[in-house]
Design a protein around this motif. Sequence first.
Motif, mmCIF file in Angstrom:
data_model
loop_
_atom_site.group_PDB
_atom_site.id
_atom_site.type_symbol
_atom_site.label_atom_id
_atom_site.label_comp_id
_atom_site.label_asym_id
_atom_site.label_seq_id
_atom_site.Cartn_x
_atom_site.Cartn_y
_atom_site.Cartn_z
ATOM 1 N N SER A 93 32.029 7.657 50.540
ATOM 2 C CA SER A 93 31.721 7.792 49.118
ATOM 3 C C SER A 93 32.784 7.096 48.278
ATOM 4 C CB SER A 93 31.633 9.272 48.730
ATOM 5 O OG SER A 93 32.874 9.918 48.965
ATOM 6 N N PRO A 94 32.413 6.579 47.093
ATOM 7 C CA PRO A 94 33.379 5.888 46.236
ATOM 8 C C PRO A 94 34.557 6.799 45.881
ATOM 9 C CG PRO A 94 31.134 5.497 45.475
ATOM 10 C CD PRO A 94 31.051 6.550 46.537
ATOM 11 N N GLY A 95 35.744 6.241 45.975
ATOM 12 C CA GLY A 95 36.944 6.997 45.644
ATOM 13 C C GLY A 95 37.445 7.881 46.757
ATOM 14 N N SER A 96 36.730 7.945 47.886
ATOM 15 C CA SER A 96 37.159 8.781 48.994
ATOM 16 C C SER A 96 38.347 8.155 49.705
ATOM 17 C CB SER A 96 36.015 8.984 49.994
ATOM 18 O OG SER A 96 36.466 9.660 51.147
ATOM 19 N N LYS A 97 39.304 8.985 50.078
ATOM 20 C CA LYS A 97 40.473 8.521 50.810
ATOM 21 C C LYS A 97 40.323 8.750 52.314
ATOM 22 C CE LYS A 97 43.673 9.353 46.973
ATOM 23 N NZ LYS A 97 44.929 10.040 46.548
ATOM 24 N N ALA A 98 39.108 9.155 52.707
ATOM 25 C CA ALA A 98 38.895 9.463 54.117
ATOM 26 C C ALA A 98 39.122 8.249 55.001
ATOM 27 C CB ALA A 98 37.489 10.007 54.328
ATOM 28 N N ALA A 99 38.716 7.054 54.529
ATOM 29 C CA ALA A 99 38.844 5.849 55.344
ATOM 30 C C ALA A 99 40.297 5.485 55.608
ATOM 31 C CB ALA A 99 38.128 4.692 54.673
ATOM 32 N N GLN A 100 41.209 6.049 54.822
ATOM 33 C CA GLN A 100 42.629 5.762 55.012
ATOM 34 C C GLN A 100 43.260 6.653 56.079
ATOM 35 O OE1 GLN A 100 44.492 6.089 51.170
ATOM 36 N NE2 GLN A 100 42.890 4.876 50.145
ATOM 37 N N GLU A 101 42.525 7.669 56.519
ATOM 38 C CA GLU A 101 43.026 8.582 57.539
ATOM 39 C C GLU A 101 42.801 8.000 58.930
ATOM 40 O OE1 GLU A 101 44.674 11.214 56.812
ATOM 41 O OE2 GLU A 101 44.274 11.215 54.641
ATOM 42 N N PRO A 102 43.515 8.509 59.951
ATOM 43 C CA PRO A 102 43.261 8.051 61.326
ATOM 44 C C PRO A 102 41.803 8.287 61.723
ATOM 45 C CG PRO A 102 45.300 9.298 61.219
ATOM 46 C CD PRO A 102 44.640 9.457 59.884
ATOM 47 N N ALA A 103 41.279 7.386 62.535
ATOM 48 C CA ALA A 103 39.866 7.452 62.913
ATOM 49 C C ALA A 103 39.533 8.761 63.620
ATOM 50 C CB ALA A 103 39.515 6.262 63.800
ATOM 51 N N LEU A 104 40.443 9.259 64.469
ATOM 52 C CA LEU A 104 40.177 10.502 65.193
ATOM 53 C C LEU A 104 40.098 11.685 64.230
ATOM 54 C CD1 LEU A 104 39.775 12.017 67.827
ATOM 55 C CD2 LEU A 104 42.266 12.146 68.081
ATOM 56 N N LEU A 105 40.979 11.707 63.227
ATOM 57 C CA LEU A 105 40.958 12.797 62.254
ATOM 58 C C LEU A 105 39.660 12.781 61.455
ATOM 59 C CD1 LEU A 105 42.456 15.141 60.929
ATOM 60 C CD2 LEU A 105 43.489 13.499 59.345
ATOM 61 N N ASP A 106 39.239 11.584 61.044
ATOM 62 C CA ASP A 106 37.965 11.473 60.323
ATOM 63 C C ASP A 106 36.794 11.921 61.208
ATOM 64 O OD1 ASP A 106 38.959 10.614 57.925
ATOM 65 O OD2 ASP A 106 38.688 8.483 58.344
ATOM 66 N N SER A 107 36.854 11.583 62.489
ATOM 67 C CA SER A 107 35.766 11.961 63.402
ATOM 68 C C SER A 107 35.708 13.477 63.571
ATOM 69 C CB SER A 107 35.982 11.295 64.766
ATOM 70 O OG SER A 107 35.975 9.895 64.644
ATOM 71 N N LEU A 108 36.863 14.119 63.711
ATOM 72 C CA LEU A 108 36.895 15.569 63.820
ATOM 73 C C LEU A 108 36.387 16.226 62.538
ATOM 74 C CD1 LEU A 108 40.281 16.163 65.676
ATOM 75 C CD2 LEU A 108 38.004 16.785 66.508
ATOM 76 N N TYR A 109 36.798 15.684 61.412
ATOM 77 C CA TYR A 109 36.355 16.228 60.121
ATOM 78 C C TYR A 109 34.833 16.112 59.979
ATOM 79 C CZ TYR A 109 35.303 16.063 55.115
ATOM 80 O OH TYR A 109 34.728 16.257 53.881
ATOM 81 N N LEU A 110 34.297 14.932 60.289
ATOM 82 C CA LEU A 110 32.850 14.740 60.183
ATOM 83 C C LEU A 110 32.102 15.670 61.131
ATOM 84 C CD1 LEU A 110 30.366 13.208 59.153
ATOM 85 C CD2 LEU A 110 30.803 11.481 60.918
ATOM 86 N N SER A 111 32.613 15.809 62.353
ATOM 87 C CA SER A 111 31.955 16.682 63.330
ATOM 88 C C SER A 111 31.977 18.132 62.862
ATOM 89 C CB SER A 111 32.637 16.545 64.685
ATOM 90 O OG SER A 111 32.019 17.371 65.646
ATOM 91 N N LEU A 112 33.112 18.567 62.311
ATOM 92 C CA LEU A 112 33.237 19.951 61.871
ATOM 93 C C LEU A 112 32.293 20.266 60.717
ATOM 94 C CD1 LEU A 112 34.700 22.648 62.119
ATOM 95 C CD2 LEU A 112 36.466 21.767 60.598
ATOM 96 N N VAL A 113 32.238 19.408 59.709
ATOM 97 C CA VAL A 113 31.371 19.699 58.557
ATOM 98 C C VAL A 113 29.898 19.560 58.933
ATOM 99 C CG1 VAL A 113 33.128 19.045 56.883
ATOM 100 C CG2 VAL A 113 31.489 17.326 57.666
ATOM 101 N N THR A 114 29.606 18.716 59.934
ATOM 102 C CA THR A 114 28.210 18.557 60.355
ATOM 103 C C THR A 114 27.740 19.757 61.158
ATOM 104 O OG1 THR A 114 28.485 16.150 60.420
ATOM 105 C CG2 THR A 114 26.580 17.065 61.553
ATOM 106 N N VAL A 115 28.561 20.217 62.133
ATOM 107 C CA VAL A 115 28.148 21.348 62.950
ATOM 108 C C VAL A 115 28.066 22.624 62.120
ATOM 109 C CG1 VAL A 115 30.369 22.270 63.761
ATOM 110 C CG2 VAL A 115 28.411 22.244 65.301
ATOM 111 N N ALA A 116 28.868 22.679 61.045
ATOM 112 C CA ALA A 116 28.807 23.831 60.142
ATOM 113 C C ALA A 116 27.683 23.693 59.117
ATOM 114 C CB ALA A 116 30.142 23.992 59.419
ATOM 115 N N THR A 117 26.926 22.615 59.211
ATOM 116 C CA THR A 117 25.781 22.319 58.316
ATOM 117 C C THR A 117 26.202 22.299 56.851
ATOM 118 O OG1 THR A 117 25.021 24.623 58.099
ATOM 119 C CG2 THR A 117 24.175 23.367 59.971
#
Length: 292
Positions: A93-117
């Motif tokens: 999303s515009p203005g998100s700083k997620a892309a600046q984080e390590p790829a593994l951290l972003d992957s864990l974050y995405l997985s966590l918010v997705t599994v939690a729906t």
Amino acid sequence: MKWLVSLVGAGLVMVSLRDLFHTLWHPTRHGGLSRLVMTVLWRLARHLPARRRAVGLVGPLAMVTVVGMWAGTVIIGWAVVYWPHMPEAFTFSPGSKAAQEPALLDSLYLSLVTVATLGLGDIAPGEGWLRLISPLEALVGFALLTATVSWLLEVYPALTRRRVLAIRLALLRDADPQTEHLDSTTGALLLESLATEVVRVRIDFTQYAEAYYFHDGDDHSSLAAMVGFASSLAQRGHAARRPEVRLAGDLLAGALTDLAAILDQRFLHTGGPPEQVFAAYATDHGRTSAQF
């Protein structure tokens, strides 16, 4: 190499789903990792100084640990699937700083918010195949939550049936009916009803093996302490003069033999007769089996 890493993540997810299926929905409930976790916690609790208090916590704690293991494995597995393709296969999303984080951290974050729906939307899959599998993770998360609630609703009625049988046997022990008291139609009905309850408990140990690792409380409500008296009642019924009472006594004895076989096969592994199995069952739960 990227696809190999993603396949490893998919394998982790499948291991968790297989264990969940065999623990909750398979007809014989032969859970793998979940049974191992419960067995280890049970054995550890038996060797702690505060044994009685620790054993009483094993059942609920083991269920929480197993559910956490399932959720953690699913989250990590899906994160490993995403990881090799992060960030180029995803949109931010515009203005998100997620892309600046390590790829593994972003992957864990995405997985966590997705599994939690939750579906926060700051990271979204961009490639077609990722757009297909990401909603599957949300479905798995919803299924995991539903399965956990169903597991709790199934186990506690099984515990209630076991404790009701134990209390009923304790009351009969206090009344101490002799063979002449059982040698009647009422005695036959009593022994037959006890046989039915023993069969229900036997099925519970097959369908809800995790119920074994729940502590029953005092001797009055502990089947491990009272099951020996059920064997005594079966012997008294077998010695009666009325054929219907002898038949009911044999039914109770057969139900107890079947229960002992399940306990020995799935938990105790003594290889001995029912009396030895029930004694081992009582010892494993910190009790002394009632013998009369």
